[in-house]
Scaffold this active site. Structure first.
Site, PDB file in Angstrom:
ATOM      1  N   CYS A  33       0.797  -1.226   0.000  1.00 49.80           N
ATOM      2  CA  CYS A  33       0.000   0.000   0.000  1.00 49.80           C
ATOM      3  C   CYS A  33       0.829   1.276   0.000  1.00 49.80           C
ATOM      4  CB  CYS A  33      -0.936   0.005   1.205  1.00 49.80           C
ATOM      5  SG  CYS A  33      -1.808  -1.551   1.424  1.00 49.80           S
ATOM      6  N   HIS A  67      -3.315   7.836   5.772  1.00 50.82           N
ATOM      7  CA  HIS A  67      -3.451   6.514   5.159  1.00 50.82           C
ATOM      8  C   HIS A  67      -4.883   6.039   5.378  1.00 50.82           C
ATOM      9  CE1 HIS A  67      -2.067   2.930   3.258  1.00 50.82           C
ATOM     10  NE2 HIS A  67      -2.355   2.170   4.298  1.00 50.82           N
ATOM     11  N   GLU A  89      -2.444   5.323  13.451  1.00 48.75           N
ATOM     12  CA  GLU A  89      -2.031   6.524  12.724  1.00 48.75           C
ATOM     13  C   GLU A  89      -2.310   7.784  13.534  1.00 48.75           C
ATOM     14  OE1 GLU A  89      -2.246   8.440   8.229  1.00 48.75           O
ATOM     15  OE2 GLU A  89      -3.658   6.831   8.776  1.00 48.75           O
ATOM     16  N   LYS A 105      -9.916   7.736   1.079  1.00 53.86           N
ATOM     17  CA  LYS A 105     -10.287   6.339   0.810  1.00 53.86           C
ATOM     18  C   LYS A 105     -11.771   6.122   1.065  1.00 53.86           C
ATOM     19  CE  LYS A 105      -5.856   3.995   1.697  1.00 53.86           C
ATOM     20  NZ  LYS A 105      -4.982   5.148   1.973  1.00 53.86           N
ATOM     21  N   HIS A 120      -9.584   1.956  -1.327  1.00 60.99           N
ATOM     22  CA  HIS A 120      -8.146   1.758  -1.138  1.00 60.99           C
ATOM     23  C   HIS A 120      -7.569   1.178  -2.421  1.00 60.99           C
ATOM     24  CE1 HIS A 120      -4.310   0.907   0.393  1.00 60.99           C
ATOM     25  NE2 HIS A 120      -4.616   0.405   1.582  1.00 60.99           N
ATOM     26  N   PHE A 124       1.335  -2.949   4.501  1.00 60.39           N
ATOM     27  CA  PHE A 124       1.614  -4.279   5.024  1.00 60.39           C
ATOM     28  C   PHE A 124       3.103  -4.573   4.828  1.00 60.39           C
ATOM     29  CE2 PHE A 124      -2.875  -6.293   4.459  1.00 60.39           C
ATOM     30  CZ  PHE A 124      -3.273  -5.729   5.657  1.00 60.39           C
TER      31      PHE A 124
END
Length: 402
Positions: free
Chosen positions: A162, A294, A305, A326, A331, A390
């Protein structure tokens, strides 16, 4: 070191087939997430996504090109054409020899994988098309952009889940800043919205069945999207000498690794990336007005976050605007940072902060100004774009109004 500016932007995503369409949708807080439409979708537990609709590849590419272009490459070429056209650059001679392409993608030609696995395993065929490998490889989009626009300098693909787009744009920024290249085409793309692509993500059990609600107490997970975002990063003096329109300036970046867990995010890793990006940009935390988060809509990501932002920005965190687009376009995995950079440009150029839509109830663990549901007019001089992947790989960009 050279100053680096953005002189061209292009996109295609669930909100629009161009930058103006996308920015308008962000201003309106429009949702591009809906029911998925593709083969065997009824076999999936997750049936929503930020799908690009109304895109007719056959009208854009000829038959020979279609045999070589996976959907993620089609999206990339579409966005790159818009970005390069806006920049006004034509790549010839020394400019072509030194300028290149750095793009991000997590999966590459996922639709091509899916189609050909079906052909071999379900239909029992013993042959596939001879161009399957060139079509599905992760660097296909970068290679086709370089060929289409005569870009002969440093060109490659970055794949860090990502964070792929932000890592790619960071590399492009570093090349222009160092003087290695006068201009770079950069960004990312993804197209995983096919049966196999969604089924694989279902297995992680991080997907929402109804909506993406970042930072909201009742959030139930992420929603996949697809599309591309592409930009022209250019040496400031080069751009000024030719009278180019400058969208904003890229002033810093940083990357970090959590070195802890393959899927669980780390507050320390995210905080390190943000703090180092600000240091690289030579700006103080209280100069930042907006963070494009994010913000995936999962319980773990959003609270981690927010905690990292609170650590890095201290008391100024209460004055920051932070939102996740998003919630509108889904995403885009490896392409997500590129599309989300448009929200930063909109904040800096237009003074409009994209909202976090779908927000229903405050979460005490996400106690920041997340610009809920409605876009906001605000003067912003410095913006930050976060991407936390990830594998614990983080990439943060810092931009400034010009």
């Amino acid at each position: 070191m050279n100053r680096v500016v953005i002189t061209g932007a292009g996109t295609i995503n669930a909100l629009g087939h161009s930058v103006p369409e996308t920015v308008e949708a962000m201003r309106e807080g429009r949702c591009g997430i809906g029911e998925l439409e593709f083969r065997d979708v009824e076999r999936l537990a997750i049936r929503i996504g930020g799908q690009v609709r109304g895109f007719e590849a056959e009208g854009r590419f000829n038959r020979q090109q279609m045999t070589l272009y996976d959907r993620f490459t089609q999206f990339t070429l579409t966005a790159a054409k818009e970005a390069i056209t806006q920049s006004g650059l034509e790549f010839h001679g020394d400019l072509a020899a030194r300028s290149g392409v750095v793009l991000g993608t997590a999966g590459g030609g996922v639709s091509t994988w899916d189609d050909n696995y079906r052909s071999v395993y379900e239909d029992g065929k013993n042959r596939v098309h001879p161009f399957v490998v060139p079509k599905l490889m992760n660097n296909a989009a970068a290679s086709h952009v370089s060929m289409e626009h005569n870009l002969k300098g440093p060109s490659f693909t970055v794949s860090t889940a990502c964070a792929s787009s932000n890592h790619a744009m960071a590399q492009a920024f570093a090349m222009v800043r160092s003087g290695m290249a006068p201009a770079m085409v950069t960004g990312g793309s993804e197209s995983m919205l096919c049966f196999g692509g969604v089924k694989a993500w279902e297995g992680l059990r991080v997907m929402s069945k109804d909506a993406c609600r970042p930072f909201s107490l009742g959030r139930s997970g992420m929603v996949q999207g697809e599309g591309a975002g592409v930009f022209v990063f250019e040496n400031y003096e080069h751009a000024r000498a030719r009278g180019a329109e400058i969208l904003c300036e890229v002033i810093g970046f940083a990357m970090s690794s959590d070195a802890s867990d393959i899927v669980m995010p780390s507050k320390q890793g995210a905080a390190r990336a943000m703090a180092n990006a600000l240091q690289d940009a030579r700006v103080n935390p209280d100069e930042v007005g907006y963070i494009n988060a994010h913000g995936t809509g999962t319980a773990a990501n959003d609270k981690t976050e927010c905690a990292a932002v609170a650590d890095v920005f201290g008391p100024h965190a209460d004055n920051l605007m932070i939102s996740s687009t998003k919630s509108m376009h889904g995403h885009l995995i490896g392409g997500t940072g590129a599309v989300e950079l448009l929200a930063c440009i909109m904040a800096l150029r237009d003074g409009v902060i994209a909202p976090t839509i779908g927000y229903e109830e405050p979460d005490p663990e996400c106690a920041l100004d997340v610009v809920p549901n409605i876009a906001r007019d605000a003067r912003v001089h410095v913006a930050v774009s976060n991407a936390f992947a990830f594998g614990g790989l983080n990439a943060v960009l810092v931009l400034r109004k010009v």
